[in-house]
Scaffold this motif. Structure first.
Motif, PDB file in Angstrom:
ATOM      1  N   GLN A   1       0.855  -1.197   0.000  1.00  0.00           N
ATOM      2  CA  GLN A   1       0.000   0.000   0.000  1.00  0.00           C
ATOM      3  C   GLN A   1       0.889   1.244   0.000  1.00  0.00           C
ATOM      4  O   GLN A   1       2.047   1.170   0.425  1.00  0.00           O
ATOM      5  N   PRO A   2       0.340   2.395  -0.465  1.00  0.00           N
ATOM      6  CA  PRO A   2       1.182   3.604  -0.487  1.00  0.00           C
ATOM      7  C   PRO A   2       1.785   3.869   0.891  1.00  0.00           C
ATOM      8  O   PRO A   2       1.115   3.691   1.908  1.00  0.00           O
ATOM      9  N   PHE A   3       3.046   4.284   0.915  1.00  0.00           N
ATOM     10  CA  PHE A   3       3.730   4.511   2.191  1.00  0.00           C
ATOM     11  C   PHE A   3       3.264   5.811   2.829  1.00  0.00           C
ATOM     12  O   PHE A   3       3.055   6.809   2.146  1.00  0.00           O
ATOM     13  N   ASP A   4       3.167   5.749   4.152  1.00  0.00           N
ATOM     14  CA  ASP A   4       2.701   6.885   4.920  1.00  0.00           C
ATOM     15  C   ASP A   4       3.911   7.704   5.415  1.00  0.00           C
ATOM     16  O   ASP A   4       4.030   7.982   6.597  1.00  0.00           O
ATOM     17  N   PHE A   5       4.835   8.017   4.491  1.00  0.00           N
ATOM     18  CA  PHE A   5       6.037   8.768   4.870  1.00  0.00           C
ATOM     19  C   PHE A   5       6.290   9.824   3.798  1.00  0.00           C
ATOM     20  O   PHE A   5       5.971   9.622   2.634  1.00  0.00           O
ATOM     21  N   GLY A   6       6.899  10.925   4.226  1.00  0.00           N
ATOM     22  CA  GLY A   6       7.164  12.012   3.279  1.00  0.00           C
ATOM     23  C   GLY A   6       8.292  11.663   2.319  1.00  0.00           C
ATOM     24  O   GLY A   6       9.083  10.743   2.567  1.00  0.00           O
TER      25      GLY A   6
ATOM     26  N   ILE B   1       6.236  -0.687  -5.691  1.00  0.00           N
ATOM     27  CA  ILE B   1       6.904  -0.586  -4.382  1.00  0.00           C
ATOM     28  C   ILE B   1       8.292   0.050  -4.553  1.00  0.00           C
ATOM     29  O   ILE B   1       8.687   0.926  -3.771  1.00  0.00           O
ATOM     30  N   PHE B   2       9.016  -0.350  -5.574  1.00  0.00           N
ATOM     31  CA  PHE B   2      10.360   0.227  -5.776  1.00  0.00           C
ATOM     32  C   PHE B   2      10.278   1.728  -6.085  1.00  0.00           C
ATOM     33  O   PHE B   2      11.135   2.500  -5.662  1.00  0.00           O
ATOM     34  N   LYS B   3       9.224   2.134  -6.800  1.00  0.00           N
ATOM     35  CA  LYS B   3       9.043   3.584  -7.060  1.00  0.00           C
ATOM     36  C   LYS B   3       8.801   4.325  -5.750  1.00  0.00           C
ATOM     37  O   LYS B   3       9.356   5.390  -5.497  1.00  0.00           O
ATOM     38  N   GLU B   4       7.957   3.739  -4.904  1.00  0.00           N
ATOM     39  CA  GLU B   4       7.642   4.351  -3.595  1.00  0.00           C
ATOM     40  C   GLU B   4       8.908   4.438  -2.745  1.00  0.00           C
ATOM     41  O   GLU B   4       9.156   5.441  -2.083  1.00  0.00           O
TER      42      GLU B   4
END
Ligand SMILES: C[S@@+](CC[C@H](N)C(=O)[O-])C[C@H]1O[C@@H](n2cnc3c(N)ncnc32)[C@H](O)[C@@H]1O
Length: 222
Positions: free
Chosen positions: A103-108, A132-135
């Motif tokens: 899921q999208p990461f909850d970090f800046g 995931i690697f892009k995130e």
């Protein structure tokens, strides 16, 4: 669409699978020590790095990094293991948090000097893995390291069970996407992360001889 639904259901099952394993403290039965990979990574990190750990499990490596002086946010999608970790470990440099890697990461953006993932990035389809690697790249600081270890396509259980897609199988309810050297290099080049080291080999993982691929990559400064 049929394929997508099947995969989606499997991932729900995977949380159940891991919550069940963690309820029985399955990992703890095999090891409660820091791992060799964590020690290798610690040697290359600058002191007091800001770290994110993905799929931390029982937190043996998380507490080690905290004790080495790094500030670490250790995550897992299993609420069961995160609750256990909060009871077991306490350190000013260590925070546990629930995060599903898919899921999208909850970090800046540009939040971390290092992202560490031991046996945590090899559970997803190719499409999800690429996302995931892009995130990961987004939340790494320029010059930051991605350090990850996966089971490789040389592993003795590779190919066993029901095939999901290329190099990805479900065996006894557990989904694994085995990484080859070529696939690892492809993933990293897609997001322009520079490879610093890529090592393949065999070692005991949870008391079973296993084939692994260990990678350290870096986000370019510019
Ligand atoms: C093989 S264990 C590795 C644990 C630890 N990193 C180690 O090396 O001992 C895999 C871990 O990844 C977690 N995991 C599996 N799928 C995940 C997902 N989609 N998001 C976050 N964590 C996940 C599991 O709960 C489990 O703790």
């Amino acid at each position: 669409m049929e394929q997508y639904n099947r995969y989606d259901n499997q991932m729900k099952d995977q949380r159940e699978y891991w919550n069940n394993a963690h309820s029985q403290q399955w990992l703890h039965k095999h090891s409660s020590e820091k791992t060799a990979f964590a020690e290798e990574v610690n040697k290359l990190l600058p002191p007091r790095s800001t770290m994110l750990e993905l799929g931390c499990g029982e937190g043996n490596d998380s507490i080690y990094f905290a004790e080495q002086g790094h500030r670490i946010t250790a995550t897992d999608f299993s609420d069961v293991v995160i609750e256990q970790n909060n009871e077991r470990w306490s350190h000013q440099n260590l925070t546990f948090k629930i995060q599903d890697i898919s899921q999208p990461f909850d970090f800046g953006d540009a939040s971390f000097d290092a992202i560490y993932a031991r046996l945590a990035l090899y559970y997803f389809t190719d499409k999800t893995t690429q996302t995931i690697f892009k995130e990961i790249k987004k939340i790494l600081k320029p010059g930051g390291h991605l350090c990850f270890m996966c089971k490789s396509t040389d592993d003795h259980i590779y190919g066993q069970g029901q095939k999901i897609e290329n190099d990805m199988y479900e065996l006894h309810g557990h989904v694994r996407h085995f990484f080859s050297k070529e696939y690892t290099l492809h993933l990293l080049s897609q997001v322009a992360l520079e490879v610093e080291s890529l090592v393949t080999g065999e070692e005991l993982i949870y008391d079973r001889q296993s084939a692994f691929i260990k990678t350290v990559a870096r986000k370019p400064i510019q």
